[in-house]
Design a protein around this motif. Sequence first.
Motif, PDB file in Angstrom:
ATOM      1  N   PHE A 127       0.807  -1.053   0.067  1.00 28.42           N
ATOM      2  CA  PHE A 127       0.199   0.433   0.163  1.00 28.42           C
ATOM      3  C   PHE A 127       0.875   1.501   0.019  1.00 28.42           C
ATOM      4  O   PHE A 127       0.491   2.480  -0.591  1.00 28.42           O
ATOM      5  CB  PHE A 127      -0.931  -0.612   1.081  1.00 28.42           C
ATOM      6  CG  PHE A 127      -1.868  -1.000   1.032  1.00 28.42           C
ATOM      7  CD1 PHE A 127      -2.663  -0.768  -0.114  1.00 28.42           C
ATOM      8  CD2 PHE A 127      -2.041  -2.285   1.795  1.00 28.42           C
ATOM      9  CE1 PHE A 127      -4.035  -2.212   0.173  1.00 28.42           C
ATOM     10  CE2 PHE A 127      -3.062  -2.856   2.038  1.00 28.42           C
ATOM     11  CZ  PHE A 127      -4.306  -2.780   1.204  1.00 28.42           C
ATOM     12  N   ALA A 128       2.011   1.273   0.710  1.00 27.79           N
ATOM     13  CA  ALA A 128       3.086   2.698   0.812  1.00 27.79           C
ATOM     14  C   ALA A 128       3.509   2.590  -0.565  1.00 27.79           C
ATOM     15  O   ALA A 128       3.779   4.031  -0.989  1.00 27.79           O
ATOM     16  CB  ALA A 128       4.050   2.270   1.918  1.00 27.79           C
ATOM     17  N   ASP A 172       8.820   5.043   7.901  1.00 26.57           N
ATOM     18  CA  ASP A 172       8.398   5.577   6.538  1.00 26.57           C
ATOM     19  C   ASP A 172       6.994   4.584   5.940  1.00 26.57           C
ATOM     20  O   ASP A 172       6.722   5.512   5.226  1.00 26.57           O
ATOM     21  CB  ASP A 172       9.552   5.987   6.161  1.00 26.57           C
ATOM     22  CG  ASP A 172      10.293   7.149   6.747  1.00 26.57           C
ATOM     23  OD1 ASP A 172      10.606   7.666   7.134  1.00 26.57           O
ATOM     24  OD2 ASP A 172      12.109   6.501   6.316  1.00 26.57           O
ATOM     25  N   VAL A 173       7.288   3.576   5.803  1.00 27.74           N
ATOM     26  CA  VAL A 173       6.327   3.012   4.925  1.00 27.74           C
ATOM     27  C   VAL A 173       4.927   2.726   5.728  1.00 27.74           C
ATOM     28  O   VAL A 173       4.012   3.071   5.306  1.00 27.74           O
ATOM     29  CB  VAL A 173       6.771   1.309   4.903  1.00 27.74           C
ATOM     30  CG1 VAL A 173       5.988   0.912   4.767  1.00 27.74           C
ATOM     31  CG2 VAL A 173       8.016   1.018   4.559  1.00 27.74           C
ATOM     32  N   LYS A 174       5.172   3.015   6.916  1.00 28.60           N
ATOM     33  CA  LYS A 174       3.478   3.246   7.652  1.00 28.60           C
ATOM     34  C   LYS A 174       3.147   4.058   7.519  1.00 28.60           C
ATOM     35  O   LYS A 174       1.738   4.672   7.277  1.00 28.60           O
ATOM     36  CB  LYS A 174       4.189   2.887   9.031  1.00 28.60           C
ATOM     37  CG  LYS A 174       4.316   1.382  10.152  1.00 28.60           C
ATOM     38  CD  LYS A 174       4.015   0.709   9.290  1.00 28.60           C
ATOM     39  CE  LYS A 174       4.928  -0.601  10.054  1.00 28.60           C
ATOM     40  NZ  LYS A 174       4.795  -1.968   9.029  1.00 28.60           N
ATOM     41  N   LEU A 175       4.034   5.756   7.313  1.00 25.59           N
ATOM     42  CA  LEU A 175       3.372   7.191   7.152  1.00 25.59           C
ATOM     43  C   LEU A 175       2.808   6.806   5.712  1.00 25.59           C
ATOM     44  O   LEU A 175       1.375   7.843   5.255  1.00 25.59           O
ATOM     45  CB  LEU A 175       4.396   7.521   7.445  1.00 25.59           C
ATOM     46  CG  LEU A 175       4.747   8.311   8.955  1.00 25.59           C
ATOM     47  CD1 LEU A 175       6.009   9.383   8.924  1.00 25.59           C
ATOM     48  CD2 LEU A 175       3.260   8.588   9.447  1.00 25.59           C
ATOM     49  N   ARG A 176       3.385   6.739   4.650  1.00 24.54           N
ATOM     50  CA  ARG A 176       3.322   6.603   3.875  1.00 24.54           C
ATOM     51  C   ARG A 176       1.598   5.639   3.168  1.00 24.54           C
ATOM     52  O   ARG A 176       0.561   6.210   2.249  1.00 24.54           O
ATOM     53  CB  ARG A 176       4.439   6.139   2.433  1.00 24.54           C
ATOM     54  CG  ARG A 176       5.349   6.919   2.020  1.00 24.54           C
ATOM     55  CD  ARG A 176       5.034   8.899   2.119  1.00 24.54           C
ATOM     56  NE  ARG A 176       3.580   8.503   0.038  1.00 24.54           N
ATOM     57  CZ  ARG A 176       2.763   9.424   0.111  1.00 24.54           C
ATOM     58  NH1 ARG A 176       2.864  10.459   0.209  1.00 24.54           N
ATOM     59  NH2 ARG A 176       2.049   9.065  -1.280  1.00 24.54           N
ATOM     60  N   ALA A 177       1.732   4.169   4.039  1.00 20.58           N
ATOM     61  CA  ALA A 177       0.741   3.358   3.470  1.00 20.58           C
ATOM     62  C   ALA A 177      -0.413   4.575   4.588  1.00 20.58           C
ATOM     63  O   ALA A 177      -2.035   3.989   3.648  1.00 20.58           O
ATOM     64  CB  ALA A 177       0.479   2.346   4.839  1.00 20.58           C
ATOM     65  N   ILE A 178      -0.837   4.868   5.141  1.00 16.31           N
ATOM     66  CA  ILE A 178      -1.781   5.623   6.209  1.00 16.31           C
ATOM     67  C   ILE A 178      -2.599   6.787   4.702  1.00 16.31           C
ATOM     68  O   ILE A 178      -3.519   7.012   4.792  1.00 16.31           O
ATOM     69  CB  ILE A 178      -1.541   6.244   7.990  1.00 16.31           C
ATOM     70  CG1 ILE A 178      -1.264   5.076   8.072  1.00 16.31           C
ATOM     71  CG2 ILE A 178      -2.475   7.154   8.252  1.00 16.31           C
ATOM     72  CD1 ILE A 178      -0.627   5.568   9.868  1.00 16.31           C
ATOM     73  N   ASP A 229      -3.640  13.163  17.906  1.00 13.11           N
ATOM     74  CA  ASP A 229      -2.836  14.659  16.850  1.00 13.11           C
ATOM     75  C   ASP A 229      -3.393  14.790  15.297  1.00 13.11           C
ATOM     76  O   ASP A 229      -3.867  14.957  14.815  1.00 13.11           O
ATOM     77  CB  ASP A 229      -1.492  13.461  17.273  1.00 13.11           C
ATOM     78  CG  ASP A 229      -0.707  14.754  18.199  1.00 13.11           C
ATOM     79  OD1 ASP A 229      -1.493  15.445  19.369  1.00 13.11           O
ATOM     80  OD2 ASP A 229       0.818  14.203  18.122  1.00 13.11           O
ATOM     81  N   ASN A 230      -3.756  13.075  15.619  1.00 16.09           N
ATOM     82  CA  ASN A 230      -4.659  13.032  13.720  1.00 16.09           C
ATOM     83  C   ASN A 230      -5.660  11.792  14.192  1.00 16.09           C
ATOM     84  O   ASN A 230      -6.401  10.920  13.531  1.00 16.09           O
ATOM     85  CB  ASN A 230      -3.429  11.931  13.412  1.00 16.09           C
ATOM     86  CG  ASN A 230      -2.223  12.251  12.994  1.00 16.09           C
ATOM     87  OD1 ASN A 230      -1.966  13.346  11.931  1.00 16.09           O
ATOM     88  ND2 ASN A 230      -1.327  12.251  13.862  1.00 16.09           N
ATOM     89  N   PRO A 231      -7.144  12.321  14.748  1.00 12.91           N
ATOM     90  CA  PRO A 231      -8.191  11.946  14.839  1.00 12.91           C
ATOM     91  C   PRO A 231      -8.238  11.501  14.023  1.00 12.91           C
ATOM     92  O   PRO A 231      -9.965  10.485  13.843  1.00 12.91           O
ATOM     93  CB  PRO A 231      -9.012  13.124  16.076  1.00 12.91           C
ATOM     94  CG  PRO A 231      -8.709  14.256  15.667  1.00 12.91           C
ATOM     95  CD  PRO A 231      -7.293  13.564  15.488  1.00 12.91           C
ATOM     96  N   LYS A 232      -9.121  12.475  12.613  1.00 13.73           N
ATOM     97  CA  LYS A 232      -9.387  11.783  11.609  1.00 13.73           C
ATOM     98  C   LYS A 232      -9.512  10.874  10.608  1.00 13.73           C
ATOM     99  O   LYS A 232      -9.824  10.513   9.467  1.00 13.73           O
ATOM    100  CB  LYS A 232      -9.461  12.878  11.061  1.00 13.73           C
ATOM    101  CG  LYS A 232     -10.153  14.351  11.560  1.00 13.73           C
ATOM    102  CD  LYS A 232      -9.793  15.105  10.206  1.00 13.73           C
ATOM    103  CE  LYS A 232     -10.927  17.252  10.683  1.00 13.73           C
ATOM    104  NZ  LYS A 232     -10.649  18.264  10.029  1.00 13.73           N
ATOM    105  N   LYS A 233      -8.220  10.400  10.922  1.00 15.60           N
ATOM    106  CA  LYS A 233      -7.526   9.313  10.074  1.00 15.60           C
ATOM    107  C   LYS A 233      -7.138   8.146  11.321  1.00 15.60           C
ATOM    108  O   LYS A 233      -6.677   6.963  10.598  1.00 15.60           O
ATOM    109  CB  LYS A 233      -6.638  10.299   9.316  1.00 15.60           C
ATOM    110  CG  LYS A 233      -6.278  10.683   8.297  1.00 15.60           C
ATOM    111  CD  LYS A 233      -4.924  11.463   8.046  1.00 15.60           C
ATOM    112  CE  LYS A 233      -4.629  12.502   6.604  1.00 15.60           C
ATOM    113  NZ  LYS A 233      -3.400  13.030   6.017  1.00 15.60           N
ATOM    114  N   HIS A 293       4.168  13.518   3.604  1.00 13.88           N
ATOM    115  CA  HIS A 293       2.435  12.407   4.798  1.00 13.88           C
ATOM    116  C   HIS A 293       1.794  13.949   5.179  1.00 13.88           C
ATOM    117  O   HIS A 293       2.857  15.231   5.373  1.00 13.88           O
ATOM    118  CB  HIS A 293       2.366  11.936   5.071  1.00 13.88           C
ATOM    119  CG  HIS A 293       3.656  12.386   6.408  1.00 13.88           C
ATOM    120  ND1 HIS A 293       3.348  13.287   7.642  1.00 13.88           N
ATOM    121  CD2 HIS A 293       4.987  11.468   6.928  1.00 13.88           C
ATOM    122  CE1 HIS A 293       4.328  12.915   8.190  1.00 13.88           C
ATOM    123  NE2 HIS A 293       5.309  12.476   7.781  1.00 13.88           N
ATOM    124  N   GLY A 294       1.074  13.930   5.046  1.00 13.95           N
ATOM    125  CA  GLY A 294      -0.315  15.413   6.001  1.00 13.95           C
ATOM    126  C   GLY A 294       0.009  14.887   7.640  1.00 13.95           C
ATOM    127  O   GLY A 294      -1.285  15.764   7.886  1.00 13.95           O
TER     128      GLY A 294
END
Length: 698
Positions: free
Chosen positions: A252-253, A292-298, A332-336, A610-611
Amino acid sequence: MHKPIKYAEKLLTYAAGAAWTVFDRVNQIHRNPGFTPAWSEKPLLKSWEKVKPPLGWPRETDSLCPRCVPEIRKKILDGATPLDVLYSQRPGEIKAKIIERDGKILMVKDCPIHGHFEDVMAIDTAFFKHLEKVFPGRDIRAHNDEKLHRHGSSTITHGRGSVLTIDLTNRCNMMCDPCFMDANQVGFVHELSWDDIRKLLDNAITIKPKRQMSVQFSGGEPTLSPFFLDAVRYAREVGYTSVQAATNGIEFAKDPEFCRKAAEAGLRYAYLQFDGIGNAANSHRKVGNLFDVKLRAIENLYSNGVDIIPVITLVNGINNEQVGRIIQFALDNPKKIPFLSFQPVSFTGRDEEVTDERRTAQRYTLSHLAHDVKNQTGLGEPARDWFPISFISTFSDWSDLVHGPEYGWGQLSCGCHPNCGVGMAVMVDKETGEKVPVTAFINADRLAKDVARINDAARGKWLSIIGMALAAARNYDPFQAPTHFKLSDWYQKLDKTFGATGKSYGNVSKTRTREDIEQRRRDRWNFLFIAGMWFQDLFNYDFRRTEQCIIPYATQEGEISFCAYNTGVGWRNIIEKMHMTASLTKWYEEHGRHEIFAGGKQVPLTSREHGLVLREEIITNEEQHDLDRLGIAKNAREEKMRARDAKLKEQQENERMMKLYRQHVLKEQPGPDLVQIGGAKPVPATAEEREEVGSFGD
């Protein structure tokens, strides 16, 4: 200073309390019998009909010997013992006792062959007692399931299940420690064909009670299966409302387009392996840029409409310090990030032969989790704000009652044993970031008792909804709720969860659109659920837990409890060998080697942008060193290497002593020493050693 509406709501809660007293008294007159819904062949249970396994302590239960079971399994795999013994006998089973000692709850057991074993079940007796006290009882007994639930003493006997798990393949693109399935190291490939996948999905929906089924595709790494997208699509077609993938996120990333295809096929949730904040906190997985993989996947998944649930395997001394950091990341990222799933380590698969020393040092329980959350974040009181996830089943029963006898699927009911899973809910304001444990402003214990009385009366839809409205209001404290949270928001959260009134909050069926997804996401309030799911291993195995498993595996040999499949007598090892697709050598000849990221290898990413909100202070820059200071191995690979080195050292010492004996006692003259030409090194003999030098996979 509270907002004026808070005072008005407080008056409403008093009025609701008075109205509830009258409603409840009248509602208990001539209660209706429970009806039999279309998804079951037995009527809905009343609260007093829900049986409970033996709880409290001291108590006795049925368990397994950690040494007998691997021996029996090997004999079955070697053909020396027939598989039938698992159906007709109880091989490896011994009695165990749950006791209290020195302020801890322990499981102790004795095998007549292998001796004494004990392990920690909880480090907080008040926490353990609270979980068992509020357990509402077992769900409806499974029925019309004889073809799928037939595994001797490992058979699931209670409940409708919660998440059906299907392993699409045992291949993986990582080489993790821990790994409960020992991916990439069993010497063969077990991968489901398309016909297998369809058959397992079709079979699952024949069971009664018919479940509000979530199906999770797992592995290995499920995205490596050539049928992953087809499986997701077909699961939606046959009626599964929540289709999930348990994934490390690499595919996914790497490819946003793959995320888009998965979302279009119907993927709703990604259960994303997530061990900590920062690459150092993930370094034990041996992938150089895994965070970094996790952040891109999210980022890729969320932007395509798939919701993400980080799944954290917690190992004491390895990443238990990450609990607070991960929760802060979610806040810090409640929408995601709507959900967190912490999973204390289970010493199975690659870790089944763990030494007592390492097991004692690395053991992590649900009580450890509750205390780490409090100590690292300040959120929640262990014996007040944490509940068994089966606590929700009372509310599921209410939803089943409201939906009526013609509804096709039973409501999600996490009816597992109170020692299996726990959770704490936190209400998070997506706009301001304010967060408050739900049980700080909702009297959850009393609300559950009120709802049970509504269920026991078994009135029609709208009387049951009125009863819930009164109970929800009288157990609500507006002064303890988040600043901008209102009673109407509380009603809306309940309705959105259980679909009682029929109001649309965004369609979740197979016809859902991107607008449906965005509509559900526009909710200002994130009901962040911090869950802990503790899967068993041979040292703490309890058949009372296995009997009411809510996460069965669908296999070619029927549906098997998660713990019985991955630990227990080891059904996974047996079934995958029975139905193996090909030996590893044959598979490589026909399909080539898939890429494996190990030994520090980095995953190629097109971008690291990432955002997500990522505070600098929660990023971990070096791995946890607790076990280094204690001199304890961190994983099975290191343990085996230490054992190998110790054996080599012992062998060298024996040779030295023999040389001295020959020289000084036998008076033999020493011969010339042999010199190794060219510095040749021995070929690594095991998969772990091959992985260490980077020779496994491409």
